[in-house]
Design an enzyme around this catalytic site. Sequence first.
Site, PDB file in Angstrom:
ATOM      1  N   ARG A 107      -2.220   4.427   6.527  1.00 16.54           N
ATOM      2  CA  ARG A 107      -2.473   3.280   5.660  1.00 16.54           C
ATOM      3  C   ARG A 107      -1.525   3.320   4.457  1.00 16.54           C
ATOM      4  NH1 ARG A 107      -4.229   2.717  -0.042  1.00 16.54           N
ATOM      5  NH2 ARG A 107      -5.192   0.664  -0.219  1.00 16.54           N
ATOM      6  N   GLY A 111      -5.906  -1.868  -3.640  1.00 20.42           N
ATOM      7  CA  GLY A 111      -4.537  -2.094  -3.205  1.00 20.42           C
ATOM      8  C   GLY A 111      -4.339  -3.310  -2.336  1.00 20.42           C
ATOM      9  N   GLY A 127      -5.991  -0.425  -8.769  1.00 15.56           N
ATOM     10  CA  GLY A 127      -7.192  -1.108  -8.299  1.00 15.56           C
ATOM     11  C   GLY A 127      -7.248  -1.169  -6.784  1.00 15.56           C
ATOM     12  N   THR A 157      -5.255   5.326  -9.338  1.00 17.49           N
ATOM     13  CA  THR A 157      -3.801   5.300  -9.214  1.00 17.49           C
ATOM     14  C   THR A 157      -3.291   5.664 -10.590  1.00 17.49           C
ATOM     15  OG1 THR A 157      -3.825   3.532  -7.539  1.00 17.49           O
ATOM     16  CG2 THR A 157      -1.789   3.814  -8.772  1.00 17.49           C
TER      17      THR A 157
END
Length: 315
Positions: free
Chosen positions: A210, A236, A234, A182
């Site tokens: 998702r 989620g 990280g 991310t």
Amino acid sequence: MWAVAVHGGAGVVSKSIDTLPYIEGLDAALSCGVKRLSSEGSALEAVVDAVESLEDNELFNAGRGSVLTEDGVAELEASVMEGKDLRCGAVCGLRTVKNPVKLARLVMQETPHIFLGFEAAEKFADKFPKAIERVSNAYFITERRMKQFQEATAANQSNLIDHSANAFPYKEPGAGGDEKGTVGAVACDIYGNVACATSTGGKTRKWSGRIGDTPVIGAGSYASNKSGAFSCTGHGEEFLRNNAAGFVSTAMEVGKLSLKDAVYELVHNRLKPEDGGIIAVSPSAEIVVDFNSLGMFHAFADSSGTKGHRIWHDV
């Protein structure tokens, strides 16, 4: 005083790999934020510029170079938030918007809402043909991501965190994998206002539809002038379960913890080992970075002349 920090993902990053391409990408994004802040620009402008730079860099899992869903397409999400008035905007399920972070900003500034997703978000983007560049979904798909998708499909694997061992291009064989992909930025401007921006492509072969923590205000990102600005990276689902970014803010406002202690409480006492990390900045321009994974790509700078980039805790 001003300060800015950026991140490009956290996880198992071997110290033997060539990290230079990633560091150069982080430094380029950091420079975008520094340019804004040093010319008396706003924290919001700084974080949007920084994240846009990372979205355009195919090494990171946001914008071009995002991972692919189970259907072999890129589905993107992003969020932005300003601390001075708690204004925020978020988008998810994007397939044709080149820079999701810019659309998230427009949701914040041009609608009475906070969160738009999928077809509604794409339709909203249609209203801004000059401000929002559109691309085919093929633009986001790089050779590396297609290979990663094909190998995961062949192995019948899904919901893989970005940069698994067989897809990370600078990893030595057997070095291990599991980097979290991310990107994000936090900033404090000379007026004492803070802001955050976060963007991602999610997980390899995630279910279509998702939604992770990135676009969820309070989970993957949050900003308040009473506490600071926060951007997470990280697993989620774990950041969603712990309302991660919002937890840090509340720990400071209600629990009266310092920025450093509040971040530590989240990363080391709330999240599970290897879940990821967070970058944070206070309204007084203090920067705090912490993670419980082996490494996290991040860079930082402030008006006192402090500037640098790090990946591991001890380097």
